[in-house]
Design a protein around this motif. Structure first.
Motif, PDB file in Angstrom:
ATOM      1  N   MET A  79       0.821  -1.207   0.000  1.00  0.00           N
ATOM      2  CA  MET A  79       0.000   0.000   0.000  1.00  0.00           C
ATOM      3  C   MET A  79       0.858   1.260   0.000  1.00  0.00           C
ATOM      4  O   MET A  79       0.417   2.315  -0.478  1.00  0.00           O
ATOM      5  CB  MET A  79      -0.937  -0.001   1.208  1.00  0.00           C
ATOM      6  N   ARG A  83       1.102   3.139  -6.548  1.00  0.00           N
ATOM      7  CA  ARG A  83       0.311   4.355  -6.769  1.00  0.00           C
ATOM      8  C   ARG A  83      -0.851   4.061  -7.708  1.00  0.00           C
ATOM      9  O   ARG A  83      -0.819   3.059  -8.435  1.00  0.00           O
ATOM     10  CB  ARG A  83       1.207   5.435  -7.362  1.00  0.00           C
ATOM     11  N   PRO A  84      -1.872   4.933  -7.737  1.00  0.00           N
ATOM     12  CA  PRO A  84      -2.983   4.725  -8.656  1.00  0.00           C
ATOM     13  C   PRO A  84      -2.495   4.569 -10.098  1.00  0.00           C
ATOM     14  O   PRO A  84      -1.646   5.328 -10.569  1.00  0.00           O
ATOM     15  CB  PRO A  84      -3.820   5.994  -8.489  1.00  0.00           C
ATOM     16  N   ARG A 104      -7.503  -5.021  -3.523  1.00  0.00           N
ATOM     17  CA  ARG A 104      -8.028  -3.729  -3.072  1.00  0.00           C
ATOM     18  C   ARG A 104      -7.490  -2.597  -3.949  1.00  0.00           C
ATOM     19  O   ARG A 104      -8.252  -1.712  -4.375  1.00  0.00           O
ATOM     20  CB  ARG A 104      -7.648  -3.486  -1.609  1.00  0.00           C
ATOM     21  N   LEU A 105      -6.188  -2.629  -4.215  1.00  0.00           N
ATOM     22  CA  LEU A 105      -5.599  -1.592  -5.068  1.00  0.00           C
ATOM     23  C   LEU A 105      -6.182  -1.647  -6.479  1.00  0.00           C
ATOM     24  O   LEU A 105      -6.412  -0.611  -7.105  1.00  0.00           O
ATOM     25  CB  LEU A 105      -4.085  -1.762  -5.124  1.00  0.00           C
ATOM     26  N   ARG A 106      -6.410  -2.835  -6.976  1.00  0.00           N
ATOM     27  CA  ARG A 106      -7.026  -2.989  -8.305  1.00  0.00           C
ATOM     28  C   ARG A 106      -8.419  -2.384  -8.337  1.00  0.00           C
ATOM     29  O   ARG A 106      -8.772  -1.634  -9.267  1.00  0.00           O
ATOM     30  CB  ARG A 106      -7.088  -4.475  -8.659  1.00  0.00           C
ATOM     31  N   GLU A 108      -9.902  -0.263  -6.065  1.00  0.00           N
ATOM     32  CA  GLU A 108     -10.094   1.084  -5.526  1.00  0.00           C
ATOM     33  C   GLU A 108      -9.191   2.134  -6.158  1.00  0.00           C
ATOM     34  O   GLU A 108      -9.521   3.317  -6.130  1.00  0.00           O
ATOM     35  CB  GLU A 108      -9.876   1.074  -4.006  1.00  0.00           C
ATOM     36  N   ARG A 109      -8.037   1.726  -6.714  1.00  0.00           N
ATOM     37  CA  ARG A 109      -7.098   2.702  -7.248  1.00  0.00           C
ATOM     38  C   ARG A 109      -6.752   2.470  -8.719  1.00  0.00           C
ATOM     39  O   ARG A 109      -5.865   3.120  -9.260  1.00  0.00           O
ATOM     40  CB  ARG A 109      -5.802   2.709  -6.430  1.00  0.00           C
ATOM     41  N   VAL A 111      -5.236  -0.019 -10.099  1.00  0.00           N
ATOM     42  CA  VAL A 111      -3.941  -0.648 -10.311  1.00  0.00           C
ATOM     43  C   VAL A 111      -4.122  -1.895 -11.176  1.00  0.00           C
ATOM     44  O   VAL A 111      -5.050  -2.682 -10.975  1.00  0.00           O
ATOM     45  CB  VAL A 111      -3.295  -1.011  -8.958  1.00  0.00           C
TER      46      VAL A 111
END
Length: 377
Positions: A79, A83-84, A104-106, A108-109, A111
């Motif tokens: 995290m 970065r986005p 989660r990064l995929r 929400e951001r 990624v």
């Protein structure tokens, strides 16, 4: 009890670990919160543990940052570095401590996440792995050894792929720290995440991140540090950068004693003993009718894990029978590694994992082989 669940946690600890925790509970205050003998005792103990971990992992003591376990360490690294819009490559061998932060990064951001695939025996396809790591990839993250099969990843090769593409190499050493060479420089690792309660034989609630040069991780948590209290941000220097709040100095004292034991005994010595036990068990059960083994059991230097199923019984049934009838502790199920079970085709049955540690004996291994043979018949 025959305890063969060391990949989950080592239950049997060196006596000095217990002594160190008890002594810390009765003598230590809060590190970095004063100049009393009690506070300074915690500071000194924490720093001594950093030094020992630095020796073990090839990292300056000042860049060893404590966490509560590998999960917190991996969440912090992933995290705090991605970065986005970035691109990350992981593997089918990875634990949910890697997978869930990436999902989660995929989601929400934005990624982009790719996974190097494993075949039906759980072996990575390095050719396809290399094609996934492209210029502009931000991070490559992988486990050092599968917690399902014990198979090792060729970390120097993966690190070279990452660095050729300009990516950061993050390694999950949960299953290898304490029994394998996990020197960051030799492996080519930029960020190393570890837990204290498995192969290092320390207390639960301990672990950390070793941060290589020129790597700047954004803190996952911010708060009290005991220093630079008027800053509105977390102090920027390691290790305080990643250590908000009161440290688990009681547990860290035990971890320091455990790492000292590992260094004195020798990582190679521990690794050879555990490997011999795992191979003895694998050879013992290999020819039993109705037993299926998983992973590349011929791989040199693999982690001391052997996973199997008995006929079409659920892994939970077999593990329960091993405990209730023979007093043998194992771990059934999916082991928080869903992609690996998809690769192995064991999503519904799971596997029974036998994992061996420093305090196990050949006699215990032979008893486990006999128990599996009786259950299979």
């Amino acid at each position: 009890m025959i305890y063969l669940d060391n990949a989950a946690t080592t239950m049997q600890k060196p006596p000095e670990v217990v002594d160190a925790v008890v002594r810390a509970l009765t003598t230590m205050g809060n590190a970095s919160r004063g100049a009393s003998d009690a506070s300074l005792a915690a500071d000194r103990s924490d720093y001594a543990c950093r030094q020992l971990l630095g020796r073990l992992f090839g990292c300056p003591a000042g860049r060893v940052c404590f966490c509560s376990n590998s999960t917190e360490a991996l969440n912090t690294a992933i995290m705090g570095l991605v970065r986005p819009g970035d691109h990350v490559v992981a593997t089918d061998l990875d634990h949910n401590s890697v997978l869930r932060p990436l999902y989660r990064l995929r989601d929400e951001r934005g990624v982009q996440v790719d996974f190097a695939p494993a075949d039906g025996r759980g072996r990575l396809d390095y050719r396809r792995f290399r094609r996934l790591v492209t210029p502009g990839t931000r991070m490559v993250v992988c486990t050092h050894a599968s917690n399902v099969t014990g198979d090792l990843v060729d970390v120097p090769l993966v690190a070279q792929m990452a660095h050729d593409a300009g990516a950061i190499m993050v390694l999950d050493a949960s299953q290898t720290a304490g029994s394998h060479d996990v020197n960051m420089e030799r492996l080519g690792v930029d960020v190393l995440c570890f837990t204290g309660h498995k192969g290092l034989m320390g207390p639960q609630g301990t672990g950390g991140i070793c941060v290589g040069p020129d790597i700047l991780i954004e803190p996952l948590k911010v708060g009290g540090s005991g220093v630079q209290s008027f800053l509105q941000t977390q102090p920027p220097e390691y290790p305080t950068r990643l250590e908000a709040g009161t440290l688990n100095s009681h547990g860290i004292a035990g971890l320091g004693a455990a790492v000292g034991f590992v260094l004195r005994t020798g990582v190679d010595t521990i690794g050879r003993h555990e490997d011999q036990l795992a191979r003895r068990f694998a050879e013992g059960v290999r020819g039993i009718d109705g037993v299926r083994l998983y992973g590349d059991l011929e791989q040199p230097g693999r982690s001391a894990i052997v996973s199997l199923n008995v006929r079409d019984y659920s892994s939970a049934e077999v593990s329960d029978a091993l405990w209730n009838s023979y007093g043998i502790a194992t771990r059934p199920g999916a082991h928080c590694a869903p992609r690996m079970h998809h690769a192995l085709g064991t999503e519904r049955q799971g596997v029974v994992r036998f994992s061996f540690g420093w305090y196990n004996t050949s006699k215990e291994v032979d008893a486990a082989v006999e128990a599996v043979a009786q259950l299979a018949s």
